[in-house]
Design a protein around this motif. Structure first.
Motif, PDB file in Angstrom:
ATOM      1  N   ASP A 193       0.823  -1.217   0.000  1.00  0.00           N
ATOM      2  CA  ASP A 193       0.000   0.000   0.000  1.00  0.00           C
ATOM      3  C   ASP A 193       0.854   1.262   0.000  1.00  0.00           C
ATOM      4  O   ASP A 193       0.544   2.236  -0.693  1.00  0.00           O
ATOM      5  N   ARG A 194       1.936   1.246   0.757  1.00  0.00           N
ATOM      6  CA  ARG A 194       2.755   2.464   0.840  1.00  0.00           C
ATOM      7  C   ARG A 194       3.630   2.655  -0.387  1.00  0.00           C
ATOM      8  O   ARG A 194       3.929   3.782  -0.770  1.00  0.00           O
ATOM      9  N   LEU A 195       4.028   1.590  -1.020  1.00  0.00           N
ATOM     10  CA  LEU A 195       4.752   1.741  -2.286  1.00  0.00           C
ATOM     11  C   LEU A 195       3.844   2.383  -3.334  1.00  0.00           C
ATOM     12  O   LEU A 195       4.281   3.236  -4.112  1.00  0.00           O
ATOM     13  N   ARG A 205       5.591  -3.269  -8.151  1.00  0.00           N
ATOM     14  CA  ARG A 205       5.321  -4.481  -8.939  1.00  0.00           C
ATOM     15  C   ARG A 205       6.455  -5.491  -8.790  1.00  0.00           C
ATOM     16  O   ARG A 205       6.220  -6.700  -8.700  1.00  0.00           O
ATOM     17  N   ASP A 206       7.691  -5.000  -8.785  1.00  0.00           N
ATOM     18  CA  ASP A 206       8.830  -5.912  -8.612  1.00  0.00           C
ATOM     19  C   ASP A 206       8.775  -6.594  -7.247  1.00  0.00           C
ATOM     20  O   ASP A 206       9.054  -7.794  -7.123  1.00  0.00           O
ATOM     21  N   PHE A 207       8.412  -5.826  -6.230  1.00  0.00           N
ATOM     22  CA  PHE A 207       8.344  -6.377  -4.876  1.00  0.00           C
ATOM     23  C   PHE A 207       7.243  -7.436  -4.775  1.00  0.00           C
ATOM     24  O   PHE A 207       7.464  -8.517  -4.212  1.00  0.00           O
ATOM     25  N   THR A 208       6.068  -7.155  -5.329  1.00  0.00           N
ATOM     26  CA  THR A 208       4.972  -8.127  -5.215  1.00  0.00           C
ATOM     27  C   THR A 208       5.257  -9.392  -6.019  1.00  0.00           C
ATOM     28  O   THR A 208       4.751 -10.462  -5.675  1.00  0.00           O
ATOM     29  N   GLU A 209       6.055  -9.282  -7.070  1.00  0.00           N
ATOM     30  CA  GLU A 209       6.425 -10.498  -7.813  1.00  0.00           C
ATOM     31  C   GLU A 209       7.289 -11.397  -6.932  1.00  0.00           C
ATOM     32  O   GLU A 209       7.151 -12.632  -6.949  1.00  0.00           O
ATOM     33  N   GLU A 210       8.174 -10.794  -6.149  1.00  0.00           N
ATOM     34  CA  GLU A 210       8.989 -11.570  -5.215  1.00  0.00           C
ATOM     35  C   GLU A 210       8.126 -12.142  -4.092  1.00  0.00           C
ATOM     36  O   GLU A 210       8.339 -13.270  -3.626  1.00  0.00           O
ATOM     37  N   VAL A 211       7.136 -11.364  -3.641  1.00  0.00           N
ATOM     38  CA  VAL A 211       6.188 -11.850  -2.641  1.00  0.00           C
ATOM     39  C   VAL A 211       5.435 -13.068  -3.186  1.00  0.00           C
ATOM     40  O   VAL A 211       5.236 -14.069  -2.477  1.00  0.00           O
ATOM     41  N   PRO A 221      -0.097 -19.725  -2.233  1.00  0.00           N
ATOM     42  CA  PRO A 221      -0.006 -18.764  -3.338  1.00  0.00           C
ATOM     43  C   PRO A 221      -1.164 -17.783  -3.395  1.00  0.00           C
ATOM     44  O   PRO A 221      -1.041 -16.716  -3.983  1.00  0.00           O
ATOM     45  N   GLU A 222      -2.302 -18.141  -2.764  1.00  0.00           N
ATOM     46  CA  GLU A 222      -3.451 -17.235  -2.811  1.00  0.00           C
ATOM     47  C   GLU A 222      -3.131 -15.872  -2.192  1.00  0.00           C
ATOM     48  O   GLU A 222      -3.582 -14.829  -2.695  1.00  0.00           O
ATOM     49  N   VAL A 223      -2.309 -15.866  -1.123  1.00  0.00           N
ATOM     50  CA  VAL A 223      -1.988 -14.575  -0.503  1.00  0.00           C
ATOM     51  C   VAL A 223      -0.943 -13.826  -1.325  1.00  0.00           C
ATOM     52  O   VAL A 223      -0.885 -12.590  -1.285  1.00  0.00           O
ATOM     53  N   GLY A 224      -0.126 -14.552  -2.070  1.00  0.00           N
ATOM     54  CA  GLY A 224       0.798 -13.891  -2.987  1.00  0.00           C
ATOM     55  C   GLY A 224       0.054 -13.219  -4.115  1.00  0.00           C
ATOM     56  O   GLY A 224       0.302 -12.059  -4.454  1.00  0.00           O
ATOM     57  N   PHE A 229      -2.746  -8.406  -6.645  1.00  0.00           N
ATOM     58  CA  PHE A 229      -4.021  -7.720  -6.871  1.00  0.00           C
ATOM     59  C   PHE A 229      -4.052  -6.390  -6.133  1.00  0.00           C
ATOM     60  O   PHE A 229      -4.498  -5.372  -6.663  1.00  0.00           O
ATOM     61  N   ARG A 230      -3.553  -6.405  -4.927  1.00  0.00           N
ATOM     62  CA  ARG A 230      -3.528  -5.190  -4.107  1.00  0.00           C
ATOM     63  C   ARG A 230      -2.723  -4.090  -4.795  1.00  0.00           C
ATOM     64  O   ARG A 230      -3.149  -2.936  -4.874  1.00  0.00           O
TER      65      ARG A 230
END
Length: 828
Positions: A193-195, A205-211, A221-224, A229-230
């Motif tokens: 959210d803060r990014l 986007r790069d961070f969430t791909e690693e997440v 994987p559902e939370v990833g 999505f977030r």
């Protein structure tokens, strides 16, 4: 999953878009489900197919959105109506950290970063083998509390970003060892959210791909997918958002219930925000009103949902919003005040918006004014300064905010993301237009037009590895000096010829603002005749694309020619309809360059009127130069060589009668000027002369489909017809028309496409080009250009020649010039 399935989906979806039908609906729904289900199975499957699948949805945007939303609600309803949820384990947070906790953590963190400075979230980099479970829980609580406290600030600097992302790897490893990995993925959502609120979209986007990669390793994987999505939904990227939430829901439903209630609550809240962010508030309101009673939201989360609902009403300009909000705030006053900064801040920003949009709202001390004052006492001023500046548009700091956004936007790598990432910067630009017009600040106006005039035409994609190291741009706004800040340097770079007027036109807050530059002097104009609602009616009725003329009329005794008086009456009728489009152009101007923002892209520039109510293009050359930045990059391009080449594609071999008639009208001209004439339907290689002319048929939606036709044959890929060149001329109906996209901040058109591919100028009709026009237009254009006149003057001369034969703007104003107005033949 075989790639054939994605290709099949793309072919059927494209066919529906291009031919305006839904005959593949059932097949596409089935394929969509299968593709989502297959991608959800493992990370490599997802990586193999996500690029092509997402591109298909993006390319067929208007057709794909209903399929994506339909699948979302099918999966969403199935999950919610299962009514089988388990409570979320937050017992870790019962362990309170102390000074000893931090003392134990520091050497673990230092040892890890000394050993490996560049760490990945998906790897285990910390030695926690000697820690007891109690100490792990205290450390987890400490990190989570830090994140929660830092998240109160909406705009994170580099230190906050790196410190929290660095700690996230440690938090994941700790919670994984405590068998509570899901808590990590909910907590890391604060970073996501803060990014996004800090406009670090590409790093986000790069961070969430690693997440996401980590979540597959951790078996959830559902939370990833939910965090992806977030991120995308915060930006308003509709297609990626819907893919990721559908993948999230598919992963959840693959597992046996009970399902995590915490994750369900997060999905509901983020889905509401998503539909609001993509300007589909009716779906957000539907989600809000249909939340199952079995799902228990804590008080703060329930108020967050309520706030989301009220912001949807704000989008809809609901007249009852101020009074309804006042009743709600009075009812929830104690709870909101007890919630502190987290609770008060979103309501404060909303009140700033309501105060501006609803000038008659009750902001007295006994009304909303009480809550505005109270929330301002709770929330530190610097936490909301940027948002208040944007909403109120009364400070020069707006320029700083926009510059900061532009710097961060430069990190975006792909055009497909750029047209969403620019949303915040465009919002600032709209408010800065208002500020700059009131304060006569030309540099601010020019800065605002960088994105409002559609910068995507200049955007350069950047290559990267699949998974990249997090890098943030250096943002020191005080040290950023743009060309527009130095008026003298800007004028020297632009180097307009004496007598040329350049106008920037911006539609912001439904008002038409104009900045004019003439003989190195700027002037501002806020046009009182402009009526936004009338402009929208013109667009909704297809007024511009339906313009046409006849040179004969049928009567009882036969057919006769249209008289000059009838043409004059027709022109007068058109002028009355377009009276909203009056510009202030200097009386001594001998040419006009126009830069329009995206909102005005559908208003043909040849149809703007002068202050006397006559068409500017009847008196001086008018060119749409697309954007200031594009003109600065290209205005010093070399002239065409004296022996420049000319080619034309006019596929009369198809048996198309109108094309044959057109060819008969211009055949002598083509011979006189040594054109390489191609009459075949399929070219062996694309046209690649200096001047290329394309003759074919185009539909009203050609800006979207980019298809031309001859007789019954369709040409889908214009790159097989049009190669490299300097000047491109379309004798193709509607090929100069523009389309703004509902979900993306950009303009689609054939003109923009081929300017982006390297053409210096494009000439094209904005409505249906009558087959008789080119016989008068083309000889005059070529004659003028051969004599050494600029392309803008040659186009003007040609349009005037048409006017001599058909004195109606539906005829002479049809062909519009876009691009470099100074392009010329080398006659030395």
């Amino acid at each position: 999953m075989d790639k054939i399935k994605v290709n099949d989906f793309n072919q059927k979806l494209t066919d529906e878009r291009l031919h305006n039908h839904n005959r593949h609906e059932n097949e596409l729904k089935g394929l969509y489900r299968e593709i989502i289900s297959s991608m959800a199975t493992d990370y490599s499957e997802y990586r193999n197919h996500i690029p092509a699948f997402l591109q298909s949805l993006e390319n067929n945007s208007e057709n794909s959105v209903p399929y994506s939303i339909d699948l979302f609600f099918a999966l969403y309803d199935k999950l919610l109506f299962s009514k089988n949820f388990r409570p979320f384990d937050l017992s870790v947070m019962d362990y309170k950290p102390d000074d000893h906790t931090l003392e134990m953590m520091e050497p673990i963190l230092e040892a890890s970063f000394q050993k490996k400075n560049k760490q990945r979230l998906s790897e285990n980099n910390f030695d926690i083998s000697t820690l007891s479970d109690d100490n792990k829980k205290r450390m987890a609580t400490l990190v989570i509390h830090k994140l929660q406290n830092d998240a109160k600030q909406l705009n994170w600097n580099e230190d906050l970003v790196f410190s929290n992302i660095s700690l996230s790897g440690f938090l994941r490893q700790i919670l994984l060892s405590l068998d509570n990995a899901e808590l990590f993925y909910h907590t890391v959502g604060l970073i996501v959210d803060r990014l996004s609120s800090s406009e670090h979209y590409q790093p986000g986007r790069d961070f969430t791909e690693e997440v996401l990669l980590s979540s597959y390793k951790d078996g959830i994987p559902e939370v990833g997918y939910f965090n992806s999505f977030r991120m995308y939904s915060n930006v308003g990227s509709i297609h990626a958002s819907l893919i990721y939430i559908n993948l999230c829901l598919a992963c959840i439903l693959k597992k046996k219930p009970p399902y995590s209630e915490r994750l369900i609550r997060e999905i509901i809240w983020q889905a509401l925000k998503f539909f609001r962010n993509v300007r589909l508030p009716q779906f957000a309101i539907q989600i809000y009103r249909e939340i199952p009673v079995e799902i228990n939201f804590p008080p703060y989360e329930r108020r967050s949902l309520d706030h989301g609902y009220f912001t949807c009403l704000l989008m809809l300009d609901d007249p009852l919003l101020p009074s309804q909000l006042l009743d709600y705030l009075r009812q929830e006053r104690e709870s909101i005040l007890a919630g502190g900064i987290n609770d008060a801040m979103p309501w404060l920003v909303t009140l700033y918006n309501i105060k501006r949009i609803y000038p008659d709202a009750d902001f007295t001390p006994n009304g909303l004014g009480f809550f505005l004052t109270t929330f301002e006492m709770i929330v530190p001023a610097d936490y909301v300064k940027k948002y208040k500046d944007i909403i109120e548009a009364d400070t020069e700091d707006l320029k700083k905010h926009l510059k900061e956004s532009l710097v961060k936007l430069n990190e975006t790598r792909n055009t497909a993301d750029f047209v969403y990432d620019n949303k915040s910067a465009i919002m600032i630009s709209n408010r800065l237009i208002d500020y700059s017009t009131k304060n006569k600040d030309s540099s601010a106006f020019l800065l605002s037009m960088v994105l409002k005039s559609d910068y995507s035409i200049l955007f350069q994609e950047k290559k990267s590895e699949e998974l990249v190291q997090l890098i943030l741009p250096e943002v020191n706004v005080d040290e950023i000096e743009m060309l527009y800040d130095n008026s003298e340097e800007f004028l020297q770079e632009l180097s307009l010829n004496p007598g040329v007027a350049m106008c920037w036109l911006a539609c912001a807050e439904e008002k038409l603002s104009q900045l004019q530059l003439f003989n190195d002097v700027f002037s501002f104009h806020l046009h009182e005749d402009w009526k936004y609602d009338l402009y929208k009616k013109l667009l909704d009725s297809d007024y511009f694309v339906d313009l046409k003329f006849d040179d004969t009329v049928k009567e009882n005794r036969g057919v006769r020619q249209i008289s000059p008086e009838e043409y004059a009456n027709e022109e007068a009728r058109i002028i009355r309809r377009l009276s909203i489009g009056k510009l202030s152009v200097h009386d001594n101007a001998n040419a006009l360059y126009i830069v329009k923002d995206m909102e005005l892209s559908k208003f043909p520039h040849n149809l703007f009127l002068n202050s006397d109510g006559d068409f500017i293009a009847k008196h001086i050359p008018v060119t749409n130069v697309l954007s200031t930045e594009w003109l600065l990059e290209t205005h010093q391009t070399s002239p065409l060589p004296s022996d420049y080449k000319k080619s034309i594609w006019i596929p009369i071999d198809s048996g198309d009668y109108p094309l044959s008639y057109l060819f008969g009208n211009i055949e002598n001209t083509l011979q006189e000027y040594s054109f390489n004439v191609h009459q075949e339907m399929k070219l062996n290689e694309p046209l690649s002369a200096d001047i290329n002319i394309v003759c074919s048929h185009g539909a009203k939606n050609i800006s979207e489909t980019q298809i031309v036709s001859q007789e019954d044959h369709l040409t889908y890929d214009l790159n097989t017809v049009i190669g490299k060149g300097r000047i491109l001329i379309f004798f193709v109906c509607h090929s100069g028309s523009m389309k703004t996209e509902f979900f993306r901040n950009n303009v689609t058109s054939l003109v923009k496409r081929f300017i982006a591919q390297g053409y210096d100028a494009v000439i094209a009709p904005c409505w249906a080009l009558d087959v008789t026009v080119p016989r008068y237009w083309l000889p005059e254009f070529l004659k003028s250009f051969e004599e050494g006149q600029t392309i803008s003057q040659a186009t003007y001369n040609a349009n005037r020649k048409v006017n001599e034969r058909y004195p109606t703007p539906a005829a002479w104003a049809c062909l519009h010039l876009y691009g470099n107005p100074n392009l010329i033949k080398d006659i030395k």
